[in-house]
Design an enzyme around this catalytic site. Sequence first.
Site, PDB file in Angstrom:
ATOM      1  N   LYS A 105       0.740  -6.684  -8.877  1.00  0.00           N
ATOM      2  CA  LYS A 105      -0.479  -7.185  -9.517  1.00  0.00           C
ATOM      3  C   LYS A 105      -0.215  -8.505 -10.219  1.00  0.00           C
ATOM      4  CE  LYS A 105      -2.729  -2.746 -10.176  1.00  0.00           C
ATOM      5  NZ  LYS A 105      -2.966  -1.648 -11.111  1.00  0.00           N
ATOM      6  N   GLY A 128       8.010  -4.474   1.044  1.00  0.00           N
ATOM      7  CA  GLY A 128       7.162  -5.557   0.554  1.00  0.00           C
ATOM      8  C   GLY A 128       5.999  -5.798   1.486  1.00  0.00           C
ATOM      9  N   PRO A 129       5.062  -6.643   1.059  1.00  0.00           N
ATOM     10  CA  PRO A 129       3.868  -6.899   1.868  1.00  0.00           C
ATOM     11  C   PRO A 129       4.206  -7.580   3.194  1.00  0.00           C
ATOM     12  CG  PRO A 129       3.766  -8.001  -0.269  1.00  0.00           C
ATOM     13  CD  PRO A 129       5.084  -7.367  -0.193  1.00  0.00           C
ATOM     14  N   PRO A 130       3.270  -7.586   4.123  1.00  0.00           N
ATOM     15  CA  PRO A 130       3.521  -8.204   5.427  1.00  0.00           C
ATOM     16  C   PRO A 130       3.767  -9.713   5.291  1.00  0.00           C
ATOM     17  CG  PRO A 130       1.461  -6.957   5.437  1.00  0.00           C
ATOM     18  CD  PRO A 130       1.927  -7.005   4.033  1.00  0.00           C
ATOM     19  N   GLY A 190       8.945 -11.927   5.466  1.00  0.00           N
ATOM     20  CA  GLY A 190      10.224 -12.261   6.086  1.00  0.00           C
ATOM     21  C   GLY A 190      11.153 -11.085   6.304  1.00  0.00           C
ATOM     22  N   LYS A 191      10.637  -9.871   6.251  1.00  0.00           N
ATOM     23  CA  LYS A 191      11.506  -8.702   6.406  1.00  0.00           C
ATOM     24  C   LYS A 191      12.112  -8.648   7.818  1.00  0.00           C
ATOM     25  CE  LYS A 191       8.192  -5.849   5.219  1.00  0.00           C
ATOM     26  NZ  LYS A 191       7.116  -6.821   4.976  1.00  0.00           N
ATOM     27  N   THR A 192      11.235  -8.749   8.794  1.00  0.00           N
ATOM     28  CA  THR A 192      11.722  -8.685  10.167  1.00  0.00           C
ATOM     29  C   THR A 192      12.640  -9.858  10.468  1.00  0.00           C
ATOM     30  OG1 THR A 192       9.580  -7.792  10.717  1.00  0.00           O
ATOM     31  CG2 THR A 192      11.001  -8.376  12.548  1.00  0.00           C
ATOM     32  N   SER A 215      -7.202   2.142 -12.385  1.00  0.00           N
ATOM     33  CA  SER A 215      -6.667   1.090 -13.243  1.00  0.00           C
ATOM     34  C   SER A 215      -7.672   0.003 -13.611  1.00  0.00           C
ATOM     35  CB  SER A 215      -5.423   0.477 -12.613  1.00  0.00           C
ATOM     36  OG  SER A 215      -5.786  -0.187 -11.440  1.00  0.00           O
TER      37      SER A 215
END
Length: 696
Positions: A647, A281-283, A286-288, A604
Amino acid sequence: MPDNSKSAIVQGIGRVKIQKFIKEKTYFTADVSKVSEKAVKKSVEIDTKITNLTEIFNQLIDLAPYLSEEQATTLSSIADPGKIADRAVSFLNINIGDKQNILEIIDVSTRIDSTIKLISKEIQRIELGQKIQSDVQDEISKSQREYYLREQLKAIQKELGDEDVGLEFQELAEKIKKAKMPKKVDKIANKELNRMKKIPSHSPEYTVSRTYLDWLIDLPWNDESNDNNDISNAQNILDEDHYGLVKVKDRILEHLAVRNLKKIRSKKNDILKSPILCFGGPPGTGKTSIGKSIAKAMGRKFVRISLGGVRDEAEIRGHRRTYIGALPGRIIASLKKAKTKNPIFMLDEIDKLGMDFRGDPSSALLEVLDPEQNFSFNDHYLEVDFDLSNIMFITTANQIDRIPGPLLDRMEVLDFTGYIIEEKVEISKKHLIPKQIKEHGLKKSEIKFSENGIKLLIDSYTREAGVRNLERQIANVCRKVAKDISAGSIKKSTISPLKVSEYLGPIIFHSEIAERCKKPGIAIGLAWTAFGGDILFIEASKMPGKGALKLTGKLGDVMKESAEAAFSYIRTNYKKLSLDKNFYKDIDLHIHVPAGAIPKDGPSAGITMITAMLSVLKNKKIKNNLGMTGEISLRGNVLPIGGLKEKATAAHRAGIKHIIAPFQNKKDLEEIPDRVLKDLKITFVKDVEEVIKLSL
Ligand code: ADP
């Protein structure tokens, strides 16, 4: 004698033969008969023999420490050849038996011969003794020399300040013992230690050796933290640390539960194969920080390395020790930092791995992540295997489709799409604001964020899928408040929208949609970026000219071509679109995609271009709050696109209410979070005509 003792000198004057001993108390007495000694005639032979005797006796004097020159003089003063021999023998330090033998030889010539033999035997004895002694002496002096040199070396080392070398070796040996290495490694470590002892401490090789040993010693060969297997505890921690992310948390808990069960129920040597989680997912989503929470929940250490831009296999696997300045790779280095062999190990940005002539880091990573292989991971520097199978690996990526196939194969992707505004408000209230208040040394009573203040921060000062910039802006506000409070100008502050703009200055991101779409010729496209998707304005304008199409805004080739395709479609279908046949003859069309400095590419935007062009050509405004994405064919078909989820989420974030997407993307609908679909209508179309109907 002066001390009243008595001394007697006895001199033999002739030979007697003992007939019979008559034993008495204090001394022997015997019956004897006198032996008559014939006087020797002077002859050359006897003379020569005497000369030989005196010569050899002189030689003996030189060698034997118990004889002196005086005795030589004594001998030379004797005239009788027989007596010379007698006297010479009496000086010798030989056993009585030998002396007696000489005494018994009556014939003078024979006696002299025997005496010469005896003396030369004595010379040989002494010489041999001396040789043995000097050999022994040599031996002794050699070891003495070594001892002396060693003492000297010690003194030199002391002078140079490395007198602790011996101590160092002792310490190292102890440390090796304490490190609880596997037998094989222990052997190698001790071998290296022995090698090191032989290297002078000032040589660079010594340091190389020492560094290597330090690495071996510092690795957590056997240290591990005990897992906390309590799933409800894990759930509490995950919920406490993070708002929302329900699906992700559920999946993580399932993963942990399965791991636990398998661990309890499997046999000792089974390889525990569980998929590796990949947070995509984008920065700032909350991944880290979820990774850290998992570590907290399981009671494990957390380490993280970023793979962004890693092109060299050696960064993963280390350099061979033959290279100057070689070090282990990042995996081993992180384990040293973790100090346990079972940390949560986060491999960040796995989608940004590079590859070039220095080897393929992804193949090294494959080995790291593969449970069939990673129990014996071989770092080039260490040259011994390290068991990585106790580590729980988690990877993160911004763009899943950029992860090398074989790696992706081993991973299970969990989606971190980004947050909608309501979620961001909650995250701010529950997590970001309290955290920043604390970090800026403020008290809760001193600063209060109003709901509208937070919304303004989110809407007008950040534009992102995650919350990283939001956290930064909150930190900015906290800093300003902290400054005012410590300057004494205020006691507390409530962060209303007014305060936000006072503290942070003019709005950074305008909600441009309503503003910009007031005039014909402006259509909203949806783009897909590493940051999770964004909206994109496409502007068209016409001017007097000769039917040319002008494109600006740093468009890539694909985008340029899709603009040309759009223009051709309009020209081909002028009738259907109720345009004049020669509508283009005396105008030029200009297509611009603002934010002109940022390169844009991708197919697109096709339908958006057509819509913008038609809008300006027909002088008709495009519907409010409408976004669109879709590739076009020259025949007017709308072709599918990628990243609909991102998107749609971006459109929703920007406040768009309705989007048009290709029919073939309908299958992606289920990926789009419900909270987005709640406010966003999506119409799937097959054909450009439908787009035109919906938009103009
Ligand atoms: P990523 O690794 O995805 O780039 P981070 O984990 O570094 O993002 O998150 C950035 C910041 O946002 C961290 O301070 C994190 O605690 C916070 N954050 C992100 N998502 C949440 C959430 N759902 N709840 C609470 N805080 C969050």
